[in-house]
Design an enzyme around this catalytic site. Structure first.
Site, mmCIF file in Angstrom:
data_model
loop_
_atom_site.group_PDB
_atom_site.id
_atom_site.type_symbol
_atom_site.label_atom_id
_atom_site.label_comp_id
_atom_site.label_asym_id
_atom_site.label_seq_id
_atom_site.Cartn_x
_atom_site.Cartn_y
_atom_site.Cartn_z
ATOM 1 N N GLY A 42 1.003 -1.197 -0.162
ATOM 2 C CA GLY A 42 0.006 0.220 -0.013
ATOM 3 C C GLY A 42 0.922 1.095 -0.055
ATOM 4 N N CYS A 43 0.509 2.218 0.529
ATOM 5 C CA CYS A 43 1.180 3.722 0.546
ATOM 6 C C CYS A 43 2.501 3.603 1.193
ATOM 7 C CB CYS A 43 0.140 4.873 1.204
ATOM 8 S SG CYS A 43 1.365 6.173 1.751
ATOM 9 N N PHE A 44 3.558 3.866 0.873
ATOM 10 C CA PHE A 44 4.961 3.532 1.348
ATOM 11 C C PHE A 44 5.150 4.189 2.454
ATOM 12 C CE2 PHE A 44 6.857 5.833 -2.560
ATOM 13 C CZ PHE A 44 6.434 7.120 -2.370
ATOM 14 N N TRP A 45 4.336 5.520 2.699
ATOM 15 C CA TRP A 45 4.658 6.334 3.985
ATOM 16 C C TRP A 45 4.377 5.553 5.315
ATOM 17 C CZ3 TRP A 45 0.711 10.466 2.359
ATOM 18 C CH2 TRP A 45 0.996 11.273 1.255
ATOM 19 N N ASP A 52 -6.195 2.885 -0.150
ATOM 20 C CA ASP A 52 -5.395 2.976 -1.443
ATOM 21 C C ASP A 52 -5.630 1.977 -2.696
ATOM 22 O OD1 ASP A 52 -3.764 4.622 -0.159
ATOM 23 O OD2 ASP A 52 -2.698 3.277 1.090
#
Length: 159
Positions: A9-12, A88
Site C-alpha cells: 500500500g502507501c509507502f509512507w 489505497d
C-alpha cells in the site's frame, strides 16, 4: 547489514512502521519493479509505469532476522487483497516482497506458505528479485515523521 524491499500500500506507513523496529538500521521509499526509466510519483500514480510503492529496509540480522521482519510485514498487509491496501487503490499499491539476495528466496517462500495457511483466499503478494528501484522524491522520505498527522492505512501501534 542486509536489505529487503517491501510493498504494502502507501509507502509512507510501511516505511514508518519498519523504522520503529529494533534492528532496522535505515529505511527509504521508492518505486520498485516497473517498466519506465526514472519514474516520478505522478507517473507511478497513473498505474501505467508498472511500479509498486515500496519501502527499502536495511537491517542488522544479528538483531532481527528476515523471518522476523516478514512476520511483522504480514501483520500490516492483507496479502489476499489485489492492488489495494486500506483506502489505497491501484496496481502501485500491490503487496510485494522484492529481494536482492537469492539466498533469501527460500525463507520468503516458507514465510508466504505459512501465512497462506491463515487465509481462505489465495495470497496475491508478489515475490520477485528486485529488478529496479528508484528512490522517491525527497518529500516522500520519512513523510510521517515530518507529518505525524498524515494519512496512514497501517496501525502503527501494531509492533
Amino acid at each position: 547489514m542486509k536489505e529487503i524491499y517491501l510493498a504494502g500500500g502507501c509507502f509512507w506507513g510501511v516505511e514508518e512502521y519498519f523504522s520503529r523496529i529494533d534492528g532496522v538500521i535505515e529505511t527509504s521509499v521508492g518505486y520498485a519493479n516497473g517498466d519506465w526509466e526514472s519514474p516520478t510519483y505522478e507517473d507511478v500514480c497513473t498505474g501505467a509505469s508498472g511500479y509498486a510503492e515500496t519501502a527499502r529496509i536495511v537491517y542488522d540480522e544479528e538483531k532481527i532476522s528476515l523471518a522476523g521482519l516478514l512476520s511483522k510485514y504480514w501483520n500490516i498487509v492483507d496479502p489476499t487483497s489485489l492492488n489495494k491496501q486500506g483506502n489505497d487503490r491501484g496496481s502501485q499499491y500491490r503487496t510485494g516482497i522484492y529481494y536482492v539476495d537469492d539466498a533469501d528466496y527460500r525463507l520468503i517462500m516458507e514465510s508466504l506458505r505459512a501465512e497462506a495457511l491463515k487465509h481462505e483466499k489465495p495470497i496475491v503478494t508478489e515475490v520477485e528479485p528486485l529488478a529496479k528501484y528508484h528512490l522517491a522524491e525527497e518529500y516522500h522520505q520519512k513523510y510521517l515523521k515530518k507529518n505525524p498527522n498524515g494519512y496512514c492505512h497501517i496501525d502503527l501501534s501494531n509492533l
